[in-house]
Scaffold this motif. Structure first.
Motif, PDB file in Angstrom:
ATOM      1  N   GLY A 147       0.838  -1.200   0.000  1.00 36.49           N
ATOM      2  CA  GLY A 147       0.000   0.000   0.000  1.00 36.49           C
ATOM      3  C   GLY A 147       0.872   1.249   0.000  1.00 36.49           C
ATOM      4  N   LEU A 148       1.882   1.253   0.852  1.00 33.61           N
ATOM      5  CA  LEU A 148       2.781   2.419   0.928  1.00 33.61           C
ATOM      6  C   LEU A 148       3.477   2.650  -0.409  1.00 33.61           C
ATOM      7  N   ARG A 174      -2.448   9.267  -8.030  1.00 29.65           N
ATOM      8  CA  ARG A 174      -2.872   7.860  -8.087  1.00 29.65           C
ATOM      9  C   ARG A 174      -4.314   7.739  -7.591  1.00 29.65           C
ATOM     10  N   PRO A 175      -5.183   7.053  -8.355  1.00 32.41           N
ATOM     11  CA  PRO A 175      -6.549   6.842  -7.846  1.00 32.41           C
ATOM     12  C   PRO A 175      -6.510   6.079  -6.517  1.00 32.41           C
ATOM     13  N   CYS A 176      -7.282   6.553  -5.545  1.00 31.78           N
ATOM     14  CA  CYS A 176      -7.299   5.913  -4.215  1.00 31.78           C
ATOM     15  C   CYS A 176      -7.636   4.433  -4.313  1.00 31.78           C
ATOM     16  N   VAL A 177      -8.514   4.109  -5.247  1.00 29.96           N
ATOM     17  CA  VAL A 177      -8.962   2.722  -5.391  1.00 29.96           C
ATOM     18  C   VAL A 177      -7.779   1.809  -5.777  1.00 29.96           C
ATOM     19  N   GLU A 178      -6.821   2.342  -6.548  1.00 32.47           N
ATOM     20  CA  GLU A 178      -5.642   1.538  -6.928  1.00 32.47           C
ATOM     21  C   GLU A 178      -4.728   1.292  -5.734  1.00 32.47           C
ATOM     22  N   VAL A 179      -4.636   2.288  -4.862  1.00 31.75           N
ATOM     23  CA  VAL A 179      -3.788   2.141  -3.670  1.00 31.75           C
ATOM     24  C   VAL A 179      -4.399   1.068  -2.767  1.00 31.75           C
ATOM     25  N   ASP A 180      -5.715   1.144  -2.612  1.00 32.86           N
ATOM     26  CA  ASP A 180      -6.419   0.123  -1.816  1.00 32.86           C
ATOM     27  C   ASP A 180      -6.178  -1.269  -2.405  1.00 32.86           C
ATOM     28  N   LEU A 181      -6.284  -1.351  -3.729  1.00 34.71           N
ATOM     29  CA  LEU A 181      -6.159  -2.652  -4.392  1.00 34.71           C
ATOM     30  C   LEU A 181      -4.756  -3.238  -4.241  1.00 34.71           C
ATOM     31  N   ALA A 182      -3.742  -2.364  -4.265  1.00 32.39           N
ATOM     32  CA  ALA A 182      -2.357  -2.842  -4.146  1.00 32.39           C
ATOM     33  C   ALA A 182      -2.183  -3.644  -2.857  1.00 32.39           C
ATOM     34  N   VAL A 185      -9.591   6.127   1.325  1.00 36.51           N
ATOM     35  CA  VAL A 185      -8.827   5.209   0.459  1.00 36.51           C
ATOM     36  C   VAL A 185      -9.455   3.828   0.638  1.00 36.51           C
ATOM     37  N   GLY A 186     -10.336   3.476  -0.278  1.00 33.94           N
ATOM     38  CA  GLY A 186     -11.057   2.201  -0.152  1.00 33.94           C
ATOM     39  C   GLY A 186     -11.468   1.683  -1.508  1.00 33.94           C
ATOM     40  N   PRO A 187     -12.105   0.515  -1.522  1.00 36.05           N
ATOM     41  CA  PRO A 187     -12.453  -0.111  -2.808  1.00 36.05           C
ATOM     42  C   PRO A 187     -13.511   0.663  -3.600  1.00 36.05           C
ATOM     43  N   ARG A 188     -14.211   1.581  -2.962  1.00 34.97           N
ATOM     44  CA  ARG A 188     -15.237   2.360  -3.679  1.00 34.97           C
ATOM     45  C   ARG A 188     -14.870   3.840  -3.800  1.00 34.97           C
ATOM     46  N   SER A 189     -13.603   4.191  -3.510  1.00 36.13           N
ATOM     47  CA  SER A 189     -13.191   5.594  -3.609  1.00 36.13           C
ATOM     48  C   SER A 189     -13.277   6.076  -5.043  1.00 36.13           C
ATOM     49  N   THR A 190     -13.637   7.333  -5.206  1.00 33.77           N
ATOM     50  CA  THR A 190     -13.677   7.904  -6.556  1.00 33.77           C
ATOM     51  C   THR A 190     -12.595   8.971  -6.734  1.00 33.77           C
ATOM     52  N   GLN A 191     -11.926   9.344  -5.653  1.00 33.45           N
ATOM     53  CA  GLN A 191     -10.910  10.401  -5.702  1.00 33.45           C
ATOM     54  C   GLN A 191      -9.537   9.852  -6.074  1.00 33.45           C
ATOM     55  N   SER A 192      -8.636  10.768  -6.416  1.00 33.89           N
ATOM     56  CA  SER A 192      -7.223  10.415  -6.542  1.00 33.89           C
ATOM     57  C   SER A 192      -6.469  11.080  -5.401  1.00 33.89           C
ATOM     58  N   LEU A 193      -5.301  10.543  -5.079  1.00 41.42           N
ATOM     59  CA  LEU A 193      -4.478  11.138  -4.015  1.00 41.42           C
ATOM     60  C   LEU A 193      -3.964  12.489  -4.475  1.00 41.42           C
ATOM     61  N   ARG A 194      -3.875  13.430  -3.539  1.00 36.11           N
ATOM     62  CA  ARG A 194      -3.368  14.761  -3.860  1.00 36.11           C
ATOM     63  C   ARG A 194      -2.104  15.006  -3.069  1.00 36.11           C
ATOM     64  N   HIS A 195      -1.176  15.719  -3.682  1.00 36.14           N
ATOM     65  CA  HIS A 195       0.101  15.999  -3.004  1.00 36.14           C
ATOM     66  C   HIS A 195      -0.164  16.789  -1.724  1.00 36.14           C
ATOM     67  N   ASP A 196       0.678  16.571  -0.748  1.00 40.06           N
ATOM     68  CA  ASP A 196       0.581  17.248   0.550  1.00 40.06           C
ATOM     69  C   ASP A 196      -0.694  16.920   1.322  1.00 40.06           C
ATOM     70  N   SER A 197      -1.337  15.801   0.981  1.00 45.27           N
ATOM     71  CA  SER A 197      -2.365  15.311   1.921  1.00 45.27           C
ATOM     72  C   SER A 197      -1.683  14.321   2.846  1.00 45.27           C
ATOM     73  N   VAL A 198      -2.297  14.119   4.002  1.00 48.75           N
ATOM     74  CA  VAL A 198      -1.783  13.141   4.965  1.00 48.75           C
ATOM     75  C   VAL A 198      -2.838  12.049   5.094  1.00 48.75           C
ATOM     76  N   ILE A 199      -2.399  10.804   4.851  1.00 51.24           N
ATOM     77  CA  ILE A 199      -3.335   9.680   4.885  1.00 51.24           C
ATOM     78  C   ILE A 199      -2.761   8.530   5.718  1.00 51.24           C
ATOM     79  N   THR A 200      -3.650   7.600   6.094  1.00 51.00           N
ATOM     80  CA  THR A 200      -3.184   6.374   6.743  1.00 51.00           C
ATOM     81  C   THR A 200      -3.171   5.254   5.713  1.00 51.00           C
ATOM     82  N   ILE A 201      -2.295   4.270   5.968  1.00 51.27           N
ATOM     83  CA  ILE A 201      -2.299   3.008   5.216  1.00 51.27           C
ATOM     84  C   ILE A 201      -2.424   1.931   6.283  1.00 51.27           C
ATOM     85  N   GLU A 202      -3.609   1.314   6.362  1.00 47.61           N
ATOM     86  CA  GLU A 202      -3.880   0.438   7.502  1.00 47.61           C
ATOM     87  C   GLU A 202      -4.618  -0.850   7.138  1.00 47.61           C
ATOM     88  N   PRO A 203      -3.917  -1.748   6.415  1.00 51.44           N
ATOM     89  CA  PRO A 203      -4.554  -3.042   6.151  1.00 51.44           C
ATOM     90  C   PRO A 203      -4.713  -3.827   7.449  1.00 51.44           C
TER      91      PRO A 203
END
Ligand code: ZN
Ligand code: ZN
Length: 362
Positions: free
Chosen positions: A260-261, A268-276, A308-326
C-alpha cells in the motif's frame, strides 16, 4: 498558517455559487479557517462569517476574550454576542444587505432548519465548503501532525515495557493515554483501541476488563494531538511467543502495508492504492478477512478526506496526509492491523510513523 489563502478559497466559492456570505460553524472548519490556537473547544458556540470583504468570528462572552487575543494582527474581527447568536447573526446579515447564505453540508439539521427559518433570504447547505481545502496540508500543519505522530511512536516504545500477562486492555489504553498526555498531547483524537486475544478480531474493539494472557495477539490503535492536529497509528504485538498462525497473519498484513505504501503518490486513484494492499491479502488467502478500507485522510479531524477504499472515486493529492492500515480479522480467533501515517508526495510518500513494524514478542 496561511489564513488569507483559506479566506480566498471561501470567497472563490461565494463567487462560483453566487452567494453573499458563508456561515461556517462545524468545529474543525472553525479551527481551520481562523487558525486560532487555544480558543476552539468541542463545546464552543461560534461561527465564522465570510463575505467578499469581511471575515468575522462571532461568539459569546465565554470565548470572546481568548478569540480577541488569538485574532491580533490577523484578518478576523471578533463579534461578541449576548443572547442567541444565530438570531442576532441572521438579523445582522439581512441588515447588511446579504440575501444568499452558504452553510456547510455537515451542519446539524436542527441548525440548518433554524437558520433557514430565521434568515429572511436564501440559505443553501453546500458540500465541501472547507473540507476540500483542508485536504492539502501546509508545511506547518504537516509539522504538527508529525509531532503528534512522534508522541504516539514514543508511547508505543513505552507500552512495550508495560504489556504483560495480567494487565487489562483498559489498563493499557489508560497508560497509552497518560504517556501521550504527559508528553504534550492536547487530548485524544479518539479513545485508544487495545484489543487482546479474541477481541483483536473486532476492528474497532472497545478496551475491556479482560486481562491479557500469554499467547495473546494485541492490536494497539491510537494517536495524539498537537496544535489541534491528530495522528493515527496501529501496531500488533504478541504477549509471549507467537504461534505459526499469528506469525503468518502478521507477515501477510505487513506485506500488504508495504505494498500500500509503495503505491502512494500524488495523482494515483485511491482505489488503486487500496487494491495494491488488498491483492497481497487475497494472494495469502486472507482477502475476505480484510473488511474495511485501506486508509483515510488525517488532520484536524481523525477521519478526513480522502477515503482510500475499494469504492473511492478520488485520486491522491500531493501534501495530503493519509493512513495506510490493512488488517485481517478472523472472527473469534485473532486480528492483525498495521497502520502508518504518510505524507503524499508527487513521487511517492514520506513516512510520519516511525515505530517498528516487525512482529514483537513480549
Ligand atoms: Zn488508527
Ligand atoms: Zn486510522
Amino acid at each position: 498558517m496561511d489564513v488569507a489563502a483559506r479566506l480566498d478559497g471561501i470567497r472563490r466559492r461565494l463567487l462560483d455559487d453566487r452567494a453573499d456570505a458563508a456561515v461556517v460553524s462545524v468545529n474543525a472548519n472553525l479551527r481551520y479557517l481562523t487558525a486560532f490556537d487555544g480558543v476552539i473547544d468541542p463545546g464552543i458556540n461560534a461561527v465564522c462569517v465570510i463575505t467578499a470583504d469581511e471575515a468575522r468570528f462571532h461568539t459569546d462572552s465565554r470565548y470572546a476574550d481568548a478569540a480577541i487575543a488569538a485574532a491580533a494582527g490577523g484578518p478576523w474581527e471578533i463579534v461578541r454576542h449576548k443572547e442567541n447568536l444565530y438570531i442576532e447573526l441572521c438579523d445582522g446579515l439581512r441588515a447588511e444587505g446579504v440575501s444568499t447564505l452558504l452553510l456547510e453540508a455537515g451542519v446539524p439539521y436542527g441548525r440548518f432548519k433554524f437558520v433557514s427559518e430565521q434568515f429572511d433570504g436564501a440559505v443553501r447547505a453546500v458540500d465541501q465548503l472547507v473540507e476540500g481545502m483542508r485536504q492539502i496540508k501546509e508545511a506547518e500543519e504537516v509539522g504538527r501532525i508529525a509531532a503528534a505522530a512522534a508522541l504516539a511512536d514514543a508511547a508505543f516504545e513505552h507500552i512495550l515495557r508495560y504489556l504483560r500477562p495480567g494487565v487489562t486492555e483498559r489498563d493499557v489504553a489508560l497508560e497509552l493515554e497518560l504517556h501521550m498526555r504527559r508528553n504534550g498531547s492536547e487530548g485524544m483524537p479518539f479513545d485508544p483501541i487495545v484489543a487482546g486475544g479474541p477481541n483483536s478480531a473486532r476492528p474497532h474493539a472497545i478496551p475491556s476488563e479482560r486481562p491479557l494472557e500469554a499467547g495473546d495477539i494485541v492490536i494497539l490503535d491510537f494517536g495524539a494531538k498537537i496544535g489541534g492536529y491528530c495522528s493515527d497509528m496501529t501496531r500488533t504485538v504478541v504477549i509471549g511467543a507467537a504461534s505459526a498462525q499469528q506469525r503468518a497473519m502478521h507477515a501477510a498484513v505487513l506485506e500488504a502495508n508495504e505494498a500500500g505504501l509503495a503505491a502512494v503518490r500524488a495523482g494515483r486513484p485511491c482505489v488503486e492504492v487500496d487494491l495494491a494492499a488488498r491483492e497481497v491479502l487475497q494472494r495469502h488467502g486472507l482477502g475476505d478477512h480484510f473488511t474495511h478500507g485501506l486508509g483515510h485522510g488525517v488532520g484536524i479531524d481523525i477521519h478526513e478526506m480522502p477515503t482510500v477504499g475499494p469504492r473511492s472515486t478520488q485520486s491522491l493529492r500531493h501534501d495530503s496526509v493519509i493512513t495506510i492500515e490493512p488488517g485481517v480479522y478472523v472472527s473469534g480467533v485473532a486480528g492483525v492491523r498495521i497502520e502508518d501515517l504518510v505524507l503524499v508526495k508527487e513521487s511517492g510518500h514520506e513516512l510520519l510513523s516511525h515505530a517498528s513494524k516487525e512482529l514483537i514478542e513480549l
